[in-house]
Design a protein around this motif. Sequence first.
Motif, PDB file in Angstrom:
ATOM      1  N   MET A  40      27.230 -31.585  -0.355  1.00  0.00           N
ATOM      2  CA  MET A  40      27.604 -31.482  -1.721  1.00  0.00           C
ATOM      3  C   MET A  40      29.017 -30.905  -1.832  1.00  0.00           C
ATOM      4  N   LEU A  41      29.336 -29.900  -1.019  1.00  0.00           N
ATOM      5  CA  LEU A  41      30.669 -29.311  -1.080  1.00  0.00           C
ATOM      6  C   LEU A  41      31.745 -30.302  -0.655  1.00  0.00           C
ATOM      7  N   TYR A  42      31.442 -31.108   0.337  1.00  0.00           N
ATOM      8  CA  TYR A  42      32.395 -32.123   0.797  1.00  0.00           C
ATOM      9  C   TYR A  42      32.697 -33.111  -0.321  1.00  0.00           C
ATOM     10  N   PHE A  43      31.672 -33.595  -0.986  1.00  0.00           N
ATOM     11  CA  PHE A  43      31.873 -34.564  -2.054  1.00  0.00           C
ATOM     12  C   PHE A  43      32.539 -33.919  -3.267  1.00  0.00           C
ATOM     13  N   HIS A  44      32.269 -32.652  -3.523  1.00  0.00           N
ATOM     14  CA  HIS A  44      32.939 -31.951  -4.614  1.00  0.00           C
ATOM     15  C   HIS A  44      34.443 -31.892  -4.356  1.00  0.00           C
ATOM     16  N   LEU A  45      34.808 -31.611  -3.125  1.00  0.00           N
ATOM     17  CA  LEU A  45      36.220 -31.549  -2.763  1.00  0.00           C
ATOM     18  C   LEU A  45      36.894 -32.909  -2.922  1.00  0.00           C
ATOM     19  N   ARG A  46      36.139 -33.969  -2.758  1.00  0.00           N
ATOM     20  CA  ARG A  46      36.652 -35.337  -2.907  1.00  0.00           C
ATOM     21  C   ARG A  46      36.667 -35.823  -4.357  1.00  0.00           C
ATOM     22  N   GLY A  47      36.239 -34.979  -5.299  1.00  0.00           N
ATOM     23  CA  GLY A  47      36.325 -35.337  -6.708  1.00  0.00           C
ATOM     24  C   GLY A  47      35.007 -35.612  -7.399  1.00  0.00           C
ATOM     25  N   ARG A  48      33.919 -35.589  -6.680  1.00  0.00           N
ATOM     26  CA  ARG A  48      32.608 -35.832  -7.291  1.00  0.00           C
ATOM     27  C   ARG A  48      32.199 -34.639  -8.136  1.00  0.00           C
ATOM     28  N   ARG A  49      31.633 -34.884  -9.295  1.00  0.00           N
ATOM     29  CA  ARG A  49      31.186 -33.810 -10.184  1.00  0.00           C
ATOM     30  C   ARG A  49      29.673 -33.842 -10.310  1.00  0.00           C
ATOM     31  N   TYR A  50      29.094 -32.676 -10.510  1.00  0.00           N
ATOM     32  CA  TYR A  50      27.647 -32.535 -10.581  1.00  0.00           C
ATOM     33  C   TYR A  50      27.254 -31.917 -11.910  1.00  0.00           C
ATOM     34  N   SER A  51      25.980 -31.965 -12.215  1.00  0.00           N
ATOM     35  CA  SER A  51      25.481 -31.439 -13.486  1.00  0.00           C
ATOM     36  C   SER A  51      25.299 -29.925 -13.445  1.00  0.00           C
ATOM     37  N   PHE A  52      25.641 -29.306 -12.326  1.00  0.00           N
ATOM     38  CA  PHE A  52      25.563 -27.854 -12.195  1.00  0.00           C
ATOM     39  C   PHE A  52      26.899 -27.343 -11.673  1.00  0.00           C
ATOM     40  N   ASP A  53      27.119 -26.073 -11.796  1.00  0.00           N
ATOM     41  CA  ASP A  53      28.356 -25.452 -11.365  1.00  0.00           C
ATOM     42  C   ASP A  53      28.207 -24.972  -9.926  1.00  0.00           C
ATOM     43  N   ILE A  54      28.990 -25.526  -9.016  1.00  0.00           N
ATOM     44  CA  ILE A  54      28.838 -25.151  -7.608  1.00  0.00           C
ATOM     45  C   ILE A  54      29.300 -23.724  -7.342  1.00  0.00           C
ATOM     46  N   TYR A  55      30.135 -23.187  -8.221  1.00  0.00           N
ATOM     47  CA  TYR A  55      30.669 -21.845  -8.005  1.00  0.00           C
ATOM     48  C   TYR A  55      29.683 -20.749  -8.387  1.00  0.00           C
ATOM     49  N   SER A  56      28.771 -21.033  -9.296  1.00  0.00           N
ATOM     50  CA  SER A  56      27.842 -19.980  -9.723  1.00  0.00           C
ATOM     51  C   SER A  56      26.371 -20.330  -9.495  1.00  0.00           C
ATOM     52  N   ASP A  57      26.045 -21.591  -9.290  1.00  0.00           N
ATOM     53  CA  ASP A  57      24.645 -21.987  -9.183  1.00  0.00           C
ATOM     54  C   ASP A  57      24.125 -22.095  -7.757  1.00  0.00           C
ATOM     55  N   ILE A  58      24.967 -21.898  -6.767  1.00  0.00           N
ATOM     56  CA  ILE A  58      24.504 -21.923  -5.382  1.00  0.00           C
ATOM     57  C   ILE A  58      23.980 -20.534  -5.037  1.00  0.00           C
ATOM     58  N   ASP A  59      22.766 -20.471  -4.533  1.00  0.00           N
ATOM     59  CA  ASP A  59      22.155 -19.197  -4.148  1.00  0.00           C
ATOM     60  C   ASP A  59      22.649 -18.824  -2.746  1.00  0.00           C
TER      61      ASP A  59
END
Length: 51
Positions: A1-20
């Motif tokens: 998920m982090l790899y794809f986020h770096l490539r521009g993919r967006r998700y329905s949750f916030d990766i900065y605060s929603d990852i435990d």
Amino acid sequence: MLYFHLRGRRYSFDIYSDIDLARLKKKRLSDYLTRYRNPKFVSFTTGLLEL
């Protein structure tokens, strides 16, 4: 998920605060990151997960 986020993919949750982060095994993640050849991804992940 982090790899794809770096490539521009967006998700329905916030990766900065929603990852435990408490449930992640930092040693295992560090071992995986040594295998990546993309220094931008390694730096992004290390900074985000505070490894």
